[in-house]
Design a protein around this motif. Structure first.
Motif, short mmCIF file in Angstrom:
data_model
loop_
_atom_site.label_atom_id
_atom_site.label_comp_id
_atom_site.label_asym_id
_atom_site.label_seq_id
_atom_site.Cartn_x
_atom_site.Cartn_y
_atom_site.Cartn_z
N ASP A 1 0.84 -1.20 0.00
CA ASP A 1 0.00 0.00 0.00
C ASP A 1 0.88 1.25 0.00
O ASP A 1 1.20 1.81 1.05
CB ASP A 1 -0.93 -0.02 1.21
N TRP A 2 1.25 1.70 -1.19
CA TRP A 2 2.15 2.84 -1.30
C TRP A 2 1.82 3.65 -2.55
O TRP A 2 1.11 3.18 -3.44
CB TRP A 2 3.61 2.39 -1.33
N GLN A 3 2.35 4.85 -2.62
CA GLN A 3 2.07 5.73 -3.75
C GLN A 3 3.29 6.58 -4.06
O GLN A 3 3.87 7.20 -3.17
CB GLN A 3 0.88 6.64 -3.41
N ASN A 4 3.68 6.60 -5.34
CA ASN A 4 4.84 7.36 -5.78
C ASN A 4 4.42 8.80 -6.06
O ASN A 4 3.48 9.05 -6.80
CB ASN A 4 5.41 6.71 -7.05
N LEU A 5 5.13 9.76 -5.47
CA LEU A 5 4.82 11.17 -5.66
C LEU A 5 5.79 11.89 -6.60
O LEU A 5 5.76 13.11 -6.73
CB LEU A 5 4.78 11.91 -4.32
N ASN A 6 6.66 11.12 -7.26
CA ASN A 6 7.56 11.74 -8.23
C ASN A 6 6.75 12.36 -9.37
O ASN A 6 5.68 11.88 -9.72
CB ASN A 6 8.52 10.70 -8.82
N GLY A 7 7.27 13.41 -9.96
CA GLY A 7 6.60 14.04 -11.09
C GLY A 7 6.82 15.54 -11.07
O GLY A 7 7.74 16.04 -10.41
N LYS B 1 -9.09 6.07 8.37
CA LYS B 1 -9.83 6.11 9.63
C LYS B 1 -8.99 5.60 10.80
O LYS B 1 -9.06 6.13 11.90
CB LYS B 1 -11.10 5.28 9.50
N ALA B 2 -8.20 4.56 10.55
CA ALA B 2 -7.44 3.96 11.65
C ALA B 2 -5.94 3.91 11.37
O ALA B 2 -5.13 4.06 12.28
CB ALA B 2 -7.96 2.54 11.92
N ASP B 3 -5.55 3.73 10.11
CA ASP B 3 -4.14 3.59 9.77
C ASP B 3 -3.42 4.94 9.75
O ASP B 3 -4.02 5.99 9.97
CB ASP B 3 -4.00 2.91 8.41
N GLN B 4 -2.13 4.87 9.48
CA GLN B 4 -1.27 6.05 9.46
C GLN B 4 -0.68 6.23 8.06
O GLN B 4 -0.45 5.26 7.34
CB GLN B 4 -0.14 5.93 10.48
N VAL B 5 -0.41 7.49 7.70
CA VAL B 5 0.21 7.78 6.41
C VAL B 5 1.62 8.32 6.66
O VAL B 5 1.79 9.32 7.37
CB VAL B 5 -0.60 8.80 5.59
N THR C 1 -0.23 11.93 9.15
CA THR C 1 -1.66 11.60 9.29
C THR C 1 -2.46 12.75 9.89
O THR C 1 -3.52 13.13 9.36
CB THR C 1 -1.83 10.35 10.17
N LYS C 2 -1.98 13.31 10.99
CA LYS C 2 -2.78 14.33 11.68
C LYS C 2 -2.84 15.66 10.92
O LYS C 2 -3.63 16.54 11.26
CB LYS C 2 -2.26 14.54 13.09
N TYR C 3 -2.01 15.81 9.88
CA TYR C 3 -2.00 17.05 9.11
C TYR C 3 -2.90 16.96 7.87
O TYR C 3 -3.07 17.95 7.16
CB TYR C 3 -0.57 17.38 8.68
N LEU C 4 -3.43 15.77 7.61
CA LEU C 4 -4.28 15.60 6.44
C LEU C 4 -5.67 16.15 6.70
O LEU C 4 -6.19 16.07 7.81
CB LEU C 4 -4.37 14.11 6.07
N VAL D 1 0.86 3.67 3.52
CA VAL D 1 -0.16 3.51 4.55
C VAL D 1 0.20 2.32 5.41
O VAL D 1 0.41 1.21 4.91
CB VAL D 1 -1.55 3.33 3.92
N VAL D 2 0.29 2.55 6.73
CA VAL D 2 0.69 1.51 7.67
C VAL D 2 -0.26 1.49 8.86
O VAL D 2 -0.92 2.49 9.14
CB VAL D 2 2.14 1.75 8.17
N PRO D 3 -0.31 0.37 9.60
CA PRO D 3 -1.10 0.36 10.83
C PRO D 3 -0.47 1.29 11.86
O PRO D 3 0.70 1.67 11.75
CB PRO D 3 -1.02 -1.09 11.29
N THR D 4 -1.24 1.66 12.88
CA THR D 4 -0.71 2.51 13.94
C THR D 4 0.52 1.86 14.57
O THR D 4 1.55 2.51 14.80
CB THR D 4 -1.78 2.77 15.01
#
Length: 617
Positions: free
Chosen positions: A58-64, A121-125, A160-163, A212-215
């Motif tokens: 569960d990941w996402q590349n932000l290059n660009g 809702k529960a996981d962390q970014v 996470t808390k800044y989203l 995205v990871v568990p707490t």
């Protein structure tokens, strides 16, 4: 979700600033380019998963394409207006960034993008940066998340808390880099490039990505092979661990399970490996590792990794001289000085294919080792060394130069054994980043030697730093100061000698308890018209008119080098893999388009060195 599926989903959903059309970007003209420059996709540059040693789905590349602005260093807030687009992760000074501008110590480089990230809702970014040179502050939706200092080590922030609600999240980065006006580790970068000193690298230069990871999740793992004990030592560190949480490591050889261990967070344990298949350049065997995090019977995190069984040590020959050994067998280690620079991307290879090319080409030339010179590469580079089978000597990037005296004369140790007196700030930066580099690279089995200092460049507290390094990682050998001010510390005595091969006198230093090596020699130059960084005023340590003359001179050097092996020489490093800017002493041109000496002839010459080593008893 598989990595392939996650990329397909990204392509469908789009990301506002990362899905900008190719028409908004083009490389800066005026410099030579590698063959891979045309393969750079501005919508998705360097899309590969960046961390092979701890893979999650569960990941996402932000290059660009991001926005960028260059402001005065007094700028306190995120700019309202930006100067244009920059292609991340290529440094702002590079052609592939699309910008090609220099940033001085009195300026800041700002980045901004809007990414599609939903608040779970529960996981962390986690927001990961492979590397940013040098000091950076991260802002998410206008709020400052934190600061990182270090130009070579990977780092991350929990955002996470800044989203905010919805998917559109504003990400901004403030970067300050004083290059050689500051005391931080910087390698070969200077504000006024010349000779062996190169163009500055500022800002993001490795992949940016979210995960995205568990707490409670696995933060890092550590794998240390024990060949003599037929086991791999493993441990994991967790974020927000609860009492009773356990980590299960399961080792596989292909699809066959070969061992497992279940451990609490931070506790080291052993996985027994029966009849281990040892890693070497000839047989670079890798084992797979699956890592599970359990709370009771519930699996709450999972990641994949790999390891290898190999031992880096010293072994005495019949004359009592310590030699380098791999897997308890005396091994002559020969490789090029590899600086990892690119004419189009500077610190950043244009594509993953390009990153792999240098390693494969080195292997084809018959080298069994690479000295990675004062730069930490992206994790995928080491993964390829692990996979292809190349030993690595890993340098610490130098910084805070000057103040030392160094005099390396043929056959002698340096004439002035003087440590530099560095400021408390300078020393703290060095220690912090050296530890971070060792931590980040620990799990790569190809790394067999750590090199804390090069040629007295900022060399300080040599014995203390060396002894700390040896204690922190006793699984590898320590070359305290390659060609630098020599102190009786570490596992290796290393001289530099240009252009011809030489070695420390075995009659004097053969009983020092250290392996005797030639850490740099050669530097034979041949500028190839149409493939140089600049049209004239290029140089090598000794220059030639054509490929024939170059090959003849190199052949003679190999004959001379071969004669030193029976005397006690354990390793040698030839300068260098490729041309770099005005240095034209590479085996390959800077653009990687021309081989100056044929691979087959080089491989034959190098095999003679290894054959000579087979006679060492």
């Amino acid at each position: 979700m598989s990595i392939r599926k996650s990329f397909a989903l990204m392509a469908i959903l789009g990301m506002s600033s990362l899905s900008l059309s190719a028409q908004e970007w083009k490389p800066v003209e005026g410099k030579i380019m590698t063959p891979w420059a045309d393969k750079v996709d501005p919508a998705q540059p360097l899309p590969e998963y960046p961390r092979p040693q701890l893979k999650r789905a569960d990941w996402q590349n932000l290059n660009g394409l991001w926005e960028y602005a260059i402001t005065a260093s007094s700028q306190q807030n995120i700019p309202v207006a930006f100067d244009g687009k920059i292609l991340v992760p290529y440094p702002v000074e590079s052609a592939l960034s699309g910008v090609g501008k220099r940033i001085g110590k009195d300026q800041l480089l700002w980045y901004k993008t809007t990414a599609s990230i939903s608040k779970p809702k529960a996981d962390q970014v986690l927001l990961h940066f492979g590397a940013v040179d040098w000091q950076c502050d991260l802002y998410v939706n206008g709020q400052k998340v934190g600061r990182h200092e270090g130009g070579f080590d990977p780092f991350s922030f929990n955002i996470t808390k800044y989203l905010k609600k919805g998917k559109k999240q504003d990400i901004a980065l403030r970067v300050w880099d004083p290059t050689d006006d500051g005391p931080q580790p910087r390698g070969k970068q200077v504000k006024n490039p010349e000779g062996i000193w190169y163009t500055p690298v500022t800002g993001i230069w490795q992949t940016v990505w979210t995960e995205v990871v568990p707490t409670t999740h696995i933060v890092t793992t550590k794998h240390t092979p024990d060949v003599d004990g037929s086991s791999i030592k493993v441990q994991a560190s967790l974020q927000d661990a609860k009492t009773g949480d356990i980590v299960k490591f399961v080792a596989f050889d292909g699809t066959q399970q070969v061992g497992e261990a279940t451990l609490p967070s931070g506790v080291e344990g052993d996985i027994a490996i029966t009849n281990p298949k040892l890693w070497s350049p000839e047989t670079p065997h890798l084992y797979q590792l699956k890592i599970y995090l359990y709370r009771g019977a519930k699996q709450i995190d999972y990641a994949e990794s790999y390891f290898a069984m190999r031992k880096s040590s010293l072994k005495k020959d019949a004359a009592g001289i310590n030699r380098l050994a791999l897997n308890n067998k005396i091994s002559f280690q020969y490789g090029p000085l590899d600086q990892g620079w690119w004419p189009d991307g500077l610190f950043t290879a244009p594509t993953d294919e390009a990153l792999l090319f240098d390693i494969v080409k080195t292997k084809e030339m018959g080298f069994n080792m690479i000295r990675k010179h004062i730069k930490l590469e992206p994790a995928r580079w080491y993964y390829y060394c692990d996979s292809v089978g190349i030993m690595v000597w890993q340098d610490m990037p130098s910084g805070d130069l000057g103040g030392n005296r160094w005099d390396m004369r043929p056959g002698q140790i340096s004439g002035y054994n003087r440590d530099k007196e560095r400021s408390a700030e300078s020393e703290a930066y060095y220690r912090k980043e050296w530890k971070a580099i060792m931590d980040a690279a620990h799990n790569f089995p190809s790394i067999v030697v750590w090199v804390p200092f090069n040629e007295a460049w900022g060399q300080f507290k040599t014995k203390e730093i060396t002894e700390w390094t040896m204690k922190y990682d006793p699984s590898r050998l320590i070359n305290s100061a390659s060609g630098g001010n020599f102190f009786y510390t570490g596992n290796i005595l290393d001289i530099h000698n240009y252009p011809d091969p030489n070695m420390p006198d075995p009659a004097i230093f053969g009983n020092s308890g250290q392996a005797l090596v030639l850490g740099e020699f050669g530097g034979l130059g041949l500028p190839v018209e149409g493939h140089t960084w600049q049209e004239k005023n290029n140089w090598g340590y000794q220059s030639f008119k054509n490929k024939t003359e170059l090959m003849q001179r190199y052949s003679k050097m190999m004959g001379d080098l071969k004669k030193l092996i029976p005397l006690g020489l354990s390793a040698a490093v030839y300068t260098q893999t490729t041309d770099v800017e005005v240095e034209t002493n590479g085996i390959l041109t800077y653009d990687r388009k021309v081989m100056k000496m044929p691979e087959a002839e080089l491989k034959k010459l190098h095999q003679a060195l290894y054959d000579a080593n087979e006679n060492v008893k």
